[in-house]
Design a protein around this motif. Structure first.
Motif, mmCIF file in Angstrom:
data_model
loop_
_atom_site.group_PDB
_atom_site.id
_atom_site.type_symbol
_atom_site.label_atom_id
_atom_site.label_comp_id
_atom_site.label_asym_id
_atom_site.label_seq_id
_atom_site.Cartn_x
_atom_site.Cartn_y
_atom_site.Cartn_z
ATOM 1 N N ALA A 73 25.578 24.611 52.232
ATOM 2 C CA ALA A 73 26.187 24.750 50.850
ATOM 3 C C ALA A 73 25.456 25.735 50.023
ATOM 4 O O ALA A 73 26.108 26.276 49.257
ATOM 5 C CB ALA A 73 25.856 23.306 50.293
ATOM 6 N N ALA A 120 34.296 26.159 49.534
ATOM 7 C CA ALA A 120 34.903 24.873 49.774
ATOM 8 C C ALA A 120 33.524 23.876 50.357
ATOM 9 O O ALA A 120 33.593 22.875 50.305
ATOM 10 C CB ALA A 120 36.107 24.911 50.749
ATOM 11 N N ILE A 121 32.819 24.655 51.400
ATOM 12 C CA ILE A 121 31.826 23.838 52.129
ATOM 13 C C ILE A 121 30.971 23.224 51.111
ATOM 14 O O ILE A 121 30.431 22.420 51.269
ATOM 15 C CB ILE A 121 31.402 24.508 53.059
ATOM 16 C CG1 ILE A 121 30.182 23.770 53.986
ATOM 17 C CG2 ILE A 121 30.446 25.744 52.463
ATOM 18 C CD1 ILE A 121 29.970 24.387 55.373
ATOM 19 N N ASN A 126 31.379 22.748 47.810
ATOM 20 C CA ASN A 126 32.051 21.457 47.002
ATOM 21 C C ASN A 126 32.213 20.193 47.787
ATOM 22 O O ASN A 126 31.714 19.332 47.289
ATOM 23 C CB ASN A 126 33.420 22.065 46.556
ATOM 24 C CG ASN A 126 33.321 23.104 45.730
ATOM 25 O OD1 ASN A 126 32.116 23.389 44.864
ATOM 26 N ND2 ASN A 126 34.488 23.857 45.474
ATOM 27 N N ALA A 127 32.333 20.430 49.007
ATOM 28 C CA ALA A 127 32.514 19.294 50.116
ATOM 29 C C ALA A 127 31.282 18.721 50.174
ATOM 30 O O ALA A 127 30.900 17.284 50.223
ATOM 31 C CB ALA A 127 33.037 19.537 51.367
ATOM 32 N N SER A 128 30.224 19.422 50.352
ATOM 33 C CA SER A 128 28.838 18.915 50.597
ATOM 34 C C SER A 128 28.380 18.029 49.405
ATOM 35 O O SER A 128 27.687 17.010 49.438
ATOM 36 C CB SER A 128 27.854 20.065 50.719
ATOM 37 O OG SER A 128 27.315 20.479 49.450
ATOM 38 N N ARG A 129 28.674 18.439 47.957
ATOM 39 C CA ARG A 129 28.401 17.877 46.833
ATOM 40 C C ARG A 129 29.144 16.645 46.848
ATOM 41 O O ARG A 129 28.802 15.617 46.393
ATOM 42 C CB ARG A 129 28.447 18.915 45.537
ATOM 43 C CG ARG A 129 27.446 19.785 45.615
ATOM 44 C CD ARG A 129 27.466 20.423 44.159
ATOM 45 N NE ARG A 129 28.503 21.384 44.324
ATOM 46 C CZ ARG A 129 29.093 22.148 43.170
ATOM 47 N NH1 ARG A 129 28.588 22.114 42.002
ATOM 48 N NH2 ARG A 129 30.229 22.869 43.404
ATOM 49 N N VAL A 130 30.404 16.612 47.157
ATOM 50 C CA VAL A 130 31.218 15.474 47.212
ATOM 51 C C VAL A 130 30.405 14.286 47.976
ATOM 52 O O VAL A 130 30.314 13.085 47.712
ATOM 53 C CB VAL A 130 32.541 15.708 47.600
ATOM 54 C CG1 VAL A 130 33.402 14.560 47.791
ATOM 55 C CG2 VAL A 130 33.365 16.330 46.341
ATOM 56 N N ILE A 131 30.135 14.719 49.418
ATOM 57 C CA ILE A 131 29.742 14.096 50.347
ATOM 58 C C ILE A 131 28.478 13.190 49.964
ATOM 59 O O ILE A 131 27.999 12.216 50.035
ATOM 60 C CB ILE A 131 29.379 14.684 51.618
ATOM 61 C CG1 ILE A 131 30.689 14.912 52.435
ATOM 62 C CG2 ILE A 131 28.419 13.829 52.542
ATOM 63 C CD1 ILE A 131 30.566 15.775 53.435
#
Lengths: 357, 587
Positions: A158, A165-166, A168-173
């Motif tokens: 991240a 994208a990766i 953002n995805a990590s933060r969502v996860i």
């Protein structure tokens, strides 16, 4: 280093006793266990009084705590070797008021390795804890290792891909994993992967057999997948956020720019210099991570029907089984203190600038 | 999760269900029944705690009782339908018995064809040993209180047992059934003295010598107790034990238990959670599992605290004389209690909280009991009558605002004028049925001017609170009761059980006539059932009118089993009576 560890261990002693005092006081305040243990129609007042005397729960909680900690063989003892106490301190010789002295105390206390017997199971508490410990250890250690590795990888990825994208995805996860209650996620996963898709077992530690033990871990990995995943979510969430923030901080440092300007490859910069320095604050997360795992074990082991210390603690707490609760508290306290100690040692090991003083 | 207060009689039922709970049957196994030990192990979920002991003398919890029932013989066989004693029935040691004229001495003739797994015969001495141990005062056995009326046990020879009671008792056989048979030879070797039979003795969890339809194999803490078929068991219905073993599998959560059953990991569930009934019934109708229903031996009930909650007192002094303990300001007046009952819409309650499976009853006895009084009707739903009773009791609606509770006037018997008709309903968290019941009841009662405040607390905390008798009302689920022992529920209403912090008569009910009737019926000379029923009939009328407790519902119990389980045939009094012939092909 060794002096530092010894000093830290000595410093942990008052912490440990502080935890036990507060835990014992809170537990005692939650009510008299005799009411619960004898709630049935054929229980007489005399029997309840006798039970209260046997368990020692009529004494002031300070005396109860001292008995639990130091035993009661020094509180009431027998000099005449007739099986009846004739000397006492802190405790009356005739506790039940029947005109006869009580037998001498036999408890040695936890400092001498005597954790007493379970009020409910009537078995030695240490046996109950030790026979459940492997199950908890296999879940928590696996979760910690797997969660740490995944969390660090996600955090690094991240940070390196900040804003993409990766990232953002990590933060969502991280937020999702942090926000979802463990019991809900456990039930959801059980229903989806166990009941509906039938891909994984519905709880338990191993396949039902008529034998007297579970097979080795590598033969029952499918039983660990879901509980380990639920356990690991908190670790992944914590480590990924910490690692991302730490990496971003390190990547903005002058020496990183210098290294890059001197022609160091990205890979070398990331894994040789940035990641290692970014790991420094990460090490401090180990202690809280262990505490979180032990806390989560209470719920997750219960839902996944995993016979660990967490489930034992849950059962003991709801049945006012004080000796078992206190043993589980000690187990948790020791693991936490040890976790923080390892954190500090790792901290120094990762960062040579830190010296043990 | 269905949290059950299985505190009353779980020991007696379990001990009664010791292997000797099966009457002789003319049995034909289903086609396809497997051979000895060839059937899949029977896996029963244990939703309680870990098994604490497998020593029947020390047993004190439901989980242990369930397993002990598979390992040790009982004195008397009970008919699986009626639950009544059967002379010479399968699984019981007693072939016959005779009672002395004064009703005090029972002489049992025992069978001689039953052996322990070490080859020694099961004899009268094994019963006497257990009795002596229990009454020795040297061990902590909860059975001792239950058999307090047994004066002595003698074993003049291997097949003769003489049990003498202190006072005549119509349920003497059930009382004697509390005492288990244990392998006295082995026990004397393992426990040289009774004082050595401590709760933490390792043999308690690893019994080597048993005599039931299954024998002990191993105990995995937190996971399961495993038993293996005992092919030397003499009373296997078809001559041998079909299942390879019996596994008492601990399952911490009922939802998981049901899912494991649906996945085939569990053979049967004795009582399924209310919120899964409709789904499992539908699967049963579709032939995907065996589904059945039976009358429950338990009920949900509300207890009114009739005494002053600010000053809890015991019911009787040391001489057995009543102690003045004041009156509850609201529920001390029987008219208010009746208004409560009349304001409860049982039909709506049943639909909303009990999935339509509840049965309203007016009696404190089970409908399947021989002593049940059909004439004692459930309280009807009648708001007008409820309002009239409250008016008469001095609680009036002073502001015509249905949102506010009625208040006491000077006509109220025990409440100060101006006291609102408000009270706490103390209950426990985690039981969806009780949660729904109290919420619905709260709404229903408000229609007539009650303000019911919900006091939902953790279960064990609630136990402490209600035992201290400083509550207003509480709702519990209690049972199972033995339908053949009408005095079973008397513990809840017996003045001697009105003991602060200890007794089960937590509502402090006292009625001299009722107590006399129950005592007389318990020990009526000759134990004529007709004469006893007349006494119980009147006792039920009294409780219906006095209303110290309000039975919310007597629900049914729903059970399920795997669809390919052959010979599964639950009866009203015993679900496992023919477990030795349950047959399922191993998966």
């Amino acid at each position: 280093m060794i002096r530092y560890i010894i000093r830290r261990l000595l410093q942990a002693i008052p912490t440990f006793f502080g935890i036990t005092i507060i835990s014992y006081a809170l537990m005692s305040a939650s009510g008299n266990p005799v009411r619960v243990l004898s709630f049935r129609p054929d229980s007489s007042v005399e029997e309840q009084e006798r039970l209260a005397n046997v368990l020692g729960v009529n004494d002031p909680w300070v005396i109860q705590y001292l008995r639990w900690l130091l035993g009661d063989d020094w509180m009431r003892w027998d000099t005449g070797e007739d099986g009846v106490a004739d000397r006492a301190v802190l405790l009356p010789l005739d506790a039940d008021g029947d005109g006869e002295n009580e037998p001498p105390g036999e408890r040695l206390g936890v400092v001498r390795g005597d954790f007493g017997n379970s009020f409910v199971k009537k078995r030695p508490v240490l046996d109950l804890i030790f026979e459940r410990m492997p199950a908890t250890l296999e879940l928590s250690v696996s979760s910690l290792v797997i969660g740490t590795i995944i969390g660090l990888i996600i955090g690094i990825a991240a940070a390196v891909n900040r804003g993409k994208a990766i990232d953002n995805a990590s933060r969502v996860i991280a937020v999702v994993f942090d926000a979802i209650p463990g019991f809900w996620l456990s039930l959801l996963l059980l229903l989806i992967f166990g009941s509906q898709l039938k891909l994984l077992p519905i709880g338990d530690r191993c396949k039902l057999t008529l034998d007297d033990s579970c097979p080795p871990i590598y033969e029952r990995l499918e039983y660990m997948v879901l509980p380990v995943f639920v356990f690991a979510t908190g670790v992944i969430s914590g480590y990924s956020r910490l690692m991302r923030a730490s990496m971003l901080d390190v990547l903005g440092q002058d020496y990183i720019r210098t290294a890059l300007s001197k022609g160091l490859s990205n890979r070398m910069m990331l894994y040789r210099h940035a990641a290692r320095n970014a790991m420094i604050p990460i090490a401090t997360f180990l202690g809280p991570a262990i505490t979180g795992l032990l806390g989560g074990a209470v719920v997750i082991e219960t839902i996944f029907n995993y016979p660990g210390v967490g489930r034992t603690l849950f059962e003991a707490a709801t049945s006012r089984d004080y000796p078992v609760v206190m043993a589980a508290v000690i187990y948790g306290a020791l693991a936490t203190i040890l976790g923080y100690l390892i954190s500090d040692i790792l901290y120094a090991w990762i960062d040579p600038r830190i010296r043990f003083t | 999760m269905k949290v059950s207060l299985r505190l009353v009689f779980f020991v007696v039922l379990a001990l009664a269900a010791l292997v000797g709970s099966v009457a002789a049957q003319d049995l034909q196994p289903a086609e396809g029944t497997l051979g000895p030990g060839e059937g899949a192990p029977i896996v029963e979920p244990n939703f309680g705690g870990d098994v604490a002991t497998l020593n029947p003398i020390l047993v004190s919890d439901g989980s242990s009782s369930d397993v002990v029932a598979r390992l040790f013989p009982g004195l008397i066989a009970l008919d699986p339908d009626s639950g009544l004693p059967v002379k010479g029935g399968d699984g019981g040691m007693a072939l016959d018995w005779a009672v002395s004229e004064d009703g005090l001495v029972y002489t049992f003739t025992l069978r001689s064809d039953w052996n322990w797994t070490d080859g020694n015969p099961v004899t009268a001495t094994d019963f006497k040993y257990a009795f002596d141990a229990i009454t020795s005062g040297e061990i902590d056995s909860r059975i001792s209180a239950a058999i307090a009326n047994i004066a002595s046990v003698e074993a003049p020879d291997a097949t003769t047992l003489v049990v003498t009671f202190n006072t005549p008792e119509c349920s003497a056989l059930l009382t004697a059934q509390y005492v288990p048979f244990v392998p006295s030879v082995k026990y004397q070797e393992v426990y040289p003295t009774f004082a050595d039979m401590t709760a933490d003795h390792p043999y308690n969890m690893a019994p080597e010598v048993t005599a039931g339809d299954f024998q002990f194999a191993n105990f995995r803490p937190g996971e399961q107790v495993t038993l293996l078929a005992n092919q030397d068991y003499p009373d296997a219905q078809i001559g041998y034990v079909v299942p390879e073993g019996y596994v008492y599998k601990q399952v911490a959560d009922q939802l998981v238990g049901v899912e494991q059953f649906l996945a085939g990991d569990v053979t049967f569930i004795e009582s399924i959670p209310d919120d899964r009934v409709a789904e499992l019934k539908a699967l049963g109708d579709a032939g995907e599992l065996i589904y059945g229903e039976g009358p429950s031996a338990s009920w949900h009930y509300v207890i009114f605290n009739t005494a002053d909650p600010a000053n809890p007192q015991n019911g009787l002094d040391d001489s057995g004389n009543p102690i003045e303990q004041g009156q509850h300001p609201i529920f001390g007046d029987v008219r208010v209690r009746r208004a409560f009952a009349l304001a409860v819409d049982h039909e709506a309650l049943d639909a909303g909280a009990f999935a339509g499976l509840g049965t309203a009853i007016g009696s404190f006895l089970l409908p399947q009991s021989w002593a049940y009084n059909d004439a004692v009707a459930p309280w009807p739903y009648d708001l007008e009558q409820a309002a009239a009773l409250l008016d008469a009791a001095g609680f009036v609606d002073d502001d015509n605002d249905p949102a506010t509770p009625r208040v006491a006037t000077e006509d109220a018997l025990y409440a100060e004028p101006g006291t609102p008709l408000a009270f706490d309903m103390t209950s426990f968290s985690g039981n969806p049925t009780i949660d729904a019941t109290v919420v619905l009841m709260q709404d229903q009662l408000s229609r007539v001017g009650f303000q019911m405040n919900l006091d939902i607390i953790e279960f064990q905390t609630m136990i402490g609170k209600i035992l201290s008798q400083n509550f207003d009302t509480t709702m519990l689920f209690i049972g199972p009761f033995d339908p053949n022992d009408p005095n079973g529920a008397y513990e809840l209403l017996d003045p001697s059980g009105d003991i602060v912090d200890a007794g089960l008569n937590i509502g402090s009910y006292y009625n001299d006539e009722f107590s006399s009737l129950m005592e007389e019926a318990r020990s009526l000379p000759g134990c004529d059932p007709v004469a006893r029923k007349a006494l119980y009939d009147r006792a039920q009328e009294i409780i219906r009118e006095d209303l110290p407790i309000y039975i919310v519902t007597n629900s049914t119990v729903q059970y399920v089993a795997q669809p390919d389980l052959l010979n599964y045939d639950p009866r009203q009094s015993s679900l496992r009576w023919n477990i030795t012939m349950w047959s399922q092909v191993p998966r």
